[in-house]
Design a protein around this motif. Structure first.
Motif, PDB file in Angstrom:
ATOM      1  N   VAL A 173     -36.731  15.956 -27.293  1.00 56.76           N
ATOM      2  CA  VAL A 173     -36.910  14.643 -26.604  1.00 56.76           C
ATOM      3  C   VAL A 173     -38.112  14.141 -27.342  1.00 56.76           C
ATOM      4  N   LEU A 174     -38.321  12.895 -27.518  1.00 57.21           N
ATOM      5  CA  LEU A 174     -39.457  12.186 -27.916  1.00 57.21           C
ATOM      6  C   LEU A 174     -40.021  11.107 -26.940  1.00 57.21           C
ATOM      7  N   MET A 175     -41.423  11.684 -26.221  1.00 55.16           N
ATOM      8  CA  MET A 175     -41.663  10.918 -24.887  1.00 55.16           C
ATOM      9  C   MET A 175     -42.423   9.686 -25.615  1.00 55.16           C
ATOM     10  N   HIS A 176     -42.592   8.558 -24.731  1.00 55.67           N
ATOM     11  CA  HIS A 176     -43.220   7.407 -24.940  1.00 55.67           C
ATOM     12  C   HIS A 176     -42.765   6.548 -25.926  1.00 55.67           C
ATOM     13  N   LEU A 177     -41.432   6.338 -26.112  1.00 56.62           N
ATOM     14  CA  LEU A 177     -40.528   5.848 -27.257  1.00 56.62           C
ATOM     15  C   LEU A 177     -40.854   4.412 -26.947  1.00 56.62           C
ATOM     16  N   PRO A 178     -41.476   3.591 -27.936  1.00 56.34           N
ATOM     17  CA  PRO A 178     -41.740   2.061 -27.868  1.00 56.34           C
ATOM     18  C   PRO A 178     -40.117   1.491 -27.692  1.00 56.34           C
ATOM     19  N   PRO A 179     -40.182   0.056 -27.356  1.00 56.33           N
ATOM     20  CA  PRO A 179     -38.966  -0.630 -26.938  1.00 56.33           C
ATOM     21  C   PRO A 179     -38.125  -0.805 -28.414  1.00 56.33           C
ATOM     22  N   TYR A 180     -38.945  -0.889 -29.531  1.00 62.45           N
ATOM     23  CA  TYR A 180     -38.254  -1.175 -30.732  1.00 62.45           C
ATOM     24  C   TYR A 180     -37.491   0.046 -31.499  1.00 62.45           C
ATOM     25  N   LEU A 181     -37.681   1.174 -30.775  1.00 62.43           N
ATOM     26  CA  LEU A 181     -37.045   2.351 -31.555  1.00 62.43           C
ATOM     27  C   LEU A 181     -35.902   2.814 -30.429  1.00 62.43           C
ATOM     28  N   GLN A 182     -34.870   3.255 -31.040  1.00 61.67           N
ATOM     29  CA  GLN A 182     -33.742   3.701 -30.245  1.00 61.67           C
ATOM     30  C   GLN A 182     -33.545   5.387 -30.981  1.00 61.67           C
ATOM     31  N   MET A 183     -33.254   6.165 -29.813  1.00 65.12           N
ATOM     32  CA  MET A 183     -33.246   7.710 -30.067  1.00 65.12           C
ATOM     33  C   MET A 183     -31.929   7.949 -29.670  1.00 65.12           C
ATOM     34  N   ASP A 184     -31.371   8.975 -30.868  1.00 63.92           N
ATOM     35  CA  ASP A 184     -30.217   9.790 -30.844  1.00 63.92           C
ATOM     36  C   ASP A 184     -30.460  11.230 -31.115  1.00 63.92           C
ATOM     37  N   VAL A 185     -29.905  12.197 -30.232  1.00 69.00           N
ATOM     38  CA  VAL A 185     -30.037  13.671 -30.580  1.00 69.00           C
ATOM     39  C   VAL A 185     -29.008  14.445 -30.740  1.00 69.00           C
ATOM     40  N   LYS A 186     -28.543  15.145 -31.680  1.00 68.47           N
ATOM     41  CA  LYS A 186     -27.212  15.957 -31.852  1.00 68.47           C
ATOM     42  C   LYS A 186     -27.921  17.454 -32.464  1.00 68.47           C
ATOM     43  N   PRO A 187     -27.431  18.492 -31.829  1.00 72.71           N
ATOM     44  CA  PRO A 187     -26.888  18.385 -30.482  1.00 72.71           C
ATOM     45  C   PRO A 187     -27.927  18.354 -29.386  1.00 72.71           C
ATOM     46  N   ASN A 188     -27.522  18.221 -28.113  1.00 82.15           N
ATOM     47  CA  ASN A 188     -28.641  17.850 -27.087  1.00 82.15           C
ATOM     48  C   ASN A 188     -29.386  18.952 -26.666  1.00 82.15           C
ATOM     49  N   VAL A 189     -28.902  20.102 -27.000  1.00 85.36           N
ATOM     50  CA  VAL A 189     -29.327  21.528 -26.663  1.00 85.36           C
ATOM     51  C   VAL A 189     -29.492  22.373 -27.669  1.00 85.36           C
ATOM     52  N   LEU A 190     -30.444  22.936 -28.056  1.00 84.82           N
ATOM     53  CA  LEU A 190     -30.794  23.871 -29.118  1.00 84.82           C
ATOM     54  C   LEU A 190     -31.022  25.298 -28.691  1.00 84.82           C
ATOM     55  N   GLN A 191     -30.050  26.328 -29.075  1.00 86.50           N
ATOM     56  CA  GLN A 191     -30.352  27.716 -28.671  1.00 86.50           C
ATOM     57  C   GLN A 191     -31.467  28.241 -29.764  1.00 86.50           C
ATOM     58  N   LYS A 192     -31.797  29.500 -29.302  1.00 89.22           N
ATOM     59  CA  LYS A 192     -32.674  30.188 -30.324  1.00 89.22           C
ATOM     60  C   LYS A 192     -32.189  30.034 -31.699  1.00 89.22           C
ATOM     61  N   GLY A 193     -33.040  29.617 -32.473  1.00 87.64           N
ATOM     62  CA  GLY A 193     -32.817  29.612 -34.052  1.00 87.64           C
ATOM     63  C   GLY A 193     -31.859  28.591 -34.499  1.00 87.64           C
ATOM     64  N   GLU A 194     -31.336  27.564 -33.532  1.00 81.89           N
ATOM     65  CA  GLU A 194     -30.651  26.488 -33.821  1.00 81.89           C
ATOM     66  C   GLU A 194     -31.467  25.440 -34.347  1.00 81.89           C
ATOM     67  N   ARG A 195     -30.622  24.483 -35.260  1.00 79.71           N
ATOM     68  CA  ARG A 195     -31.379  23.391 -35.728  1.00 79.71           C
ATOM     69  C   ARG A 195     -30.631  21.858 -35.179  1.00 79.71           C
ATOM     70  N   GLY A 196     -31.424  21.066 -35.017  1.00 80.25           N
ATOM     71  CA  GLY A 196     -30.734  19.646 -34.719  1.00 80.25           C
ATOM     72  C   GLY A 196     -31.407  18.562 -35.321  1.00 80.25           C
ATOM     73  N   VAL A 197     -31.025  17.252 -35.151  1.00 83.38           N
ATOM     74  CA  VAL A 197     -31.446  16.193 -35.812  1.00 83.38           C
ATOM     75  C   VAL A 197     -31.876  14.935 -34.682  1.00 83.38           C
ATOM     76  N   ILE A 198     -33.143  14.683 -34.678  1.00 81.76           N
ATOM     77  CA  ILE A 198     -33.262  13.353 -33.971  1.00 81.76           C
ATOM     78  C   ILE A 198     -33.234  12.260 -34.784  1.00 81.76           C
ATOM     79  N   THR A 199     -32.436  11.335 -34.437  1.00 83.74           N
ATOM     80  CA  THR A 199     -32.049   9.977 -35.190  1.00 83.74           C
ATOM     81  C   THR A 199     -32.849   8.903 -34.529  1.00 83.74           C
ATOM     82  N   LEU A 200     -33.769   8.237 -35.314  1.00 85.06           N
ATOM     83  CA  LEU A 200     -34.625   7.119 -34.649  1.00 85.06           C
ATOM     84  C   LEU A 200     -34.223   5.835 -35.454  1.00 85.06           C
ATOM     85  N   THR A 201     -33.611   4.877 -34.757  1.00 84.07           N
ATOM     86  CA  THR A 201     -33.286   3.625 -35.545  1.00 84.07           C
ATOM     87  C   THR A 201     -34.373   2.525 -35.078  1.00 84.07           C
ATOM     88  N   LEU A 202     -34.811   1.676 -35.846  1.00 80.78           N
ATOM     89  CA  LEU A 202     -35.852   0.873 -35.594  1.00 80.78           C
ATOM     90  C   LEU A 202     -35.202  -0.621 -35.691  1.00 80.78           C
TER      91      LEU A 202
END
Length: 356
Positions: A173-202
């Motif tokens: 989770v990215l906190m204090h996201l400004p109004p011009y940024l939209q966040m998408d996270v995949k996967p929503n939960v990461l287990q130990k050693g797992e990788r994920g991607v946060i996508t930010l669209t301006l």
């Protein structure tokens, strides 16, 4: 005698024309990707700076195999400005690799090769190369988010790679996201050693003004985490004026900004004094009035005083840059100035300041 002077004039003009050239400079010739996961494409980014005194045009970028696809800055890169080359490697074949990318431009030499290397593995065990920044027990591959220069209507995207090294499930989770940024996270939960991607669209329509907009987002290290210097990720985006409607005649008669320097080094003075200053001369070498629409300072240690914001053709003015040593601190913002102008070739001018 007259013919001799004419000949000398032509020779001098030819020499000056030959000296005025774009120059291609990359931030690196070789990118080391370390280990990357099989069938998980990796993006290699090169930052290109035009260190010459004429606009640089990247005419073609050709990776040496079909396993890579390139995207690059298509518009001319003004003197002192930067562009990017992004190469996506498909990681379809296991094992070590080294690839090259041919870049064609209007600089001399017209052809330059850049390279990247690494190892494709079925399971990554070492994340220090792929995700070099550690926040708590979370590794990420970026510690600042610098969106490319944009105009109204564009929606650029930045991806942040995340790895969970903790012993418990983790929700990125990215906190204090400004109004011009939209966040998408995949996967929503990461287990130990797992990788994920946060996508930010301006969304550029939500930027309120031309020039540089800065903010900070904060990576939550665990549920209920608080914001602080340790998990801060600076965000910046530069909105430029739109010159697409200009005619060729208007472009030929446009203003043109020239600075005596765009790099200010005050390290030597600040080693002995608490405050330093340097003057920069700004000249309009174009054919119509130059307007400096905005002069932005984003660090408490930096000051700027511009004597005049509108320059007639051939006119010059002074920009005085000051810096206070006690205010530099550990602030993560860059020491720089930004100007937005009505020069279609250089609507953005950055002045970088060195104080250490």
């Amino acid at each position: 005698m007259k013919r001799t002077f004419v000949t000398l004039y032509i020779l001098v003009a030819m020499v000056l024309t030959a000296l005025a050239q774009p120059r291609f400079t990359s931030n690196t010739e070789m990118h080391s990707l370390g280990q990357i996961e099989w069938k998980h494409p990796a993006v290699v980014q090169y930052t290109i700076t035009n260190t010459g005194d004429q606009p640089l045009v990247l005419t073609e970028v050709e990776p040496d195999c079909a396993c890579s696809v390139a995207q690059w800055t298509q518009t001319p890169i003004a003197p002192g400005e930067k562009g990017t080359i992004n190469v996506t490697f498909d990681a379809e074949a296991l094992g070590r690799f080294q690839k090259s990318v041919a870049i064609y431009s209007n600089a001399s030499p017209h052809l330059v090769y850049l390279k990247f290397a690494g190892e494709v593995v079925q399971e990554i065990k070492d994340f220090t190369n792929t995700h070099p920044y550690l926040i708590g027990q979370i590794r990420i591959d970026k510690n600042s988010l610098d969106f490319p220069d944009l105009q109204h209507g564009e929606q650029p995207v930045i991806y942040i790679g995340v790895v969970n090294l903790s012993d418990r499930p983790y929700e990125p989770v990215l906190m204090h996201l400004p109004p011009y940024l939209q966040m998408d996270v995949k996967p929503n939960v990461l287990q130990k050693g797992e990788r994920g991607v946060i996508t930010l669209t301006l969304n550029s329509e939500k930027l309120t003004d031309l020039g540089l907009t800065q903010a900070s987002v904060y990576l939550a290290r665990f549920t209920g985490d608080k914001v602080g210097d340790e998990n801060e990720i600076p965000v910046s985006a530069i909105l430029l004026p739109d010159f697409s409607g200009m005619t060729e005649t208007e472009k030929a008669n446009a203003p043109a900004i020239k600075l005596s320097t765009t790099d200010v080094d005050m390290s030597g003075v600040l080693a002995k004094k608490s405050k330093a200053k340097q003057d920069i001369t700004i000249t309009n070498t174009g054919r119509s009035p130059l307007q400096i629409n905005k002069l932005q300072v984003f660090h408490p240690a930096v000051g700027a005083n511009l004597k005049k914001s509108v320059l007639q053709p051939g006119e010059s003015t002074r920009l005085r840059v000051t810096i206070e040593k006690k205010s530099i601190g550990k602030h993560r913002r860059h020491l720089r100035l930004l100007m937005i102008t009505n020069d279609p070739m250089q609507p953005k001018v950055e002045i970088n300041i060195k104080a250490h």
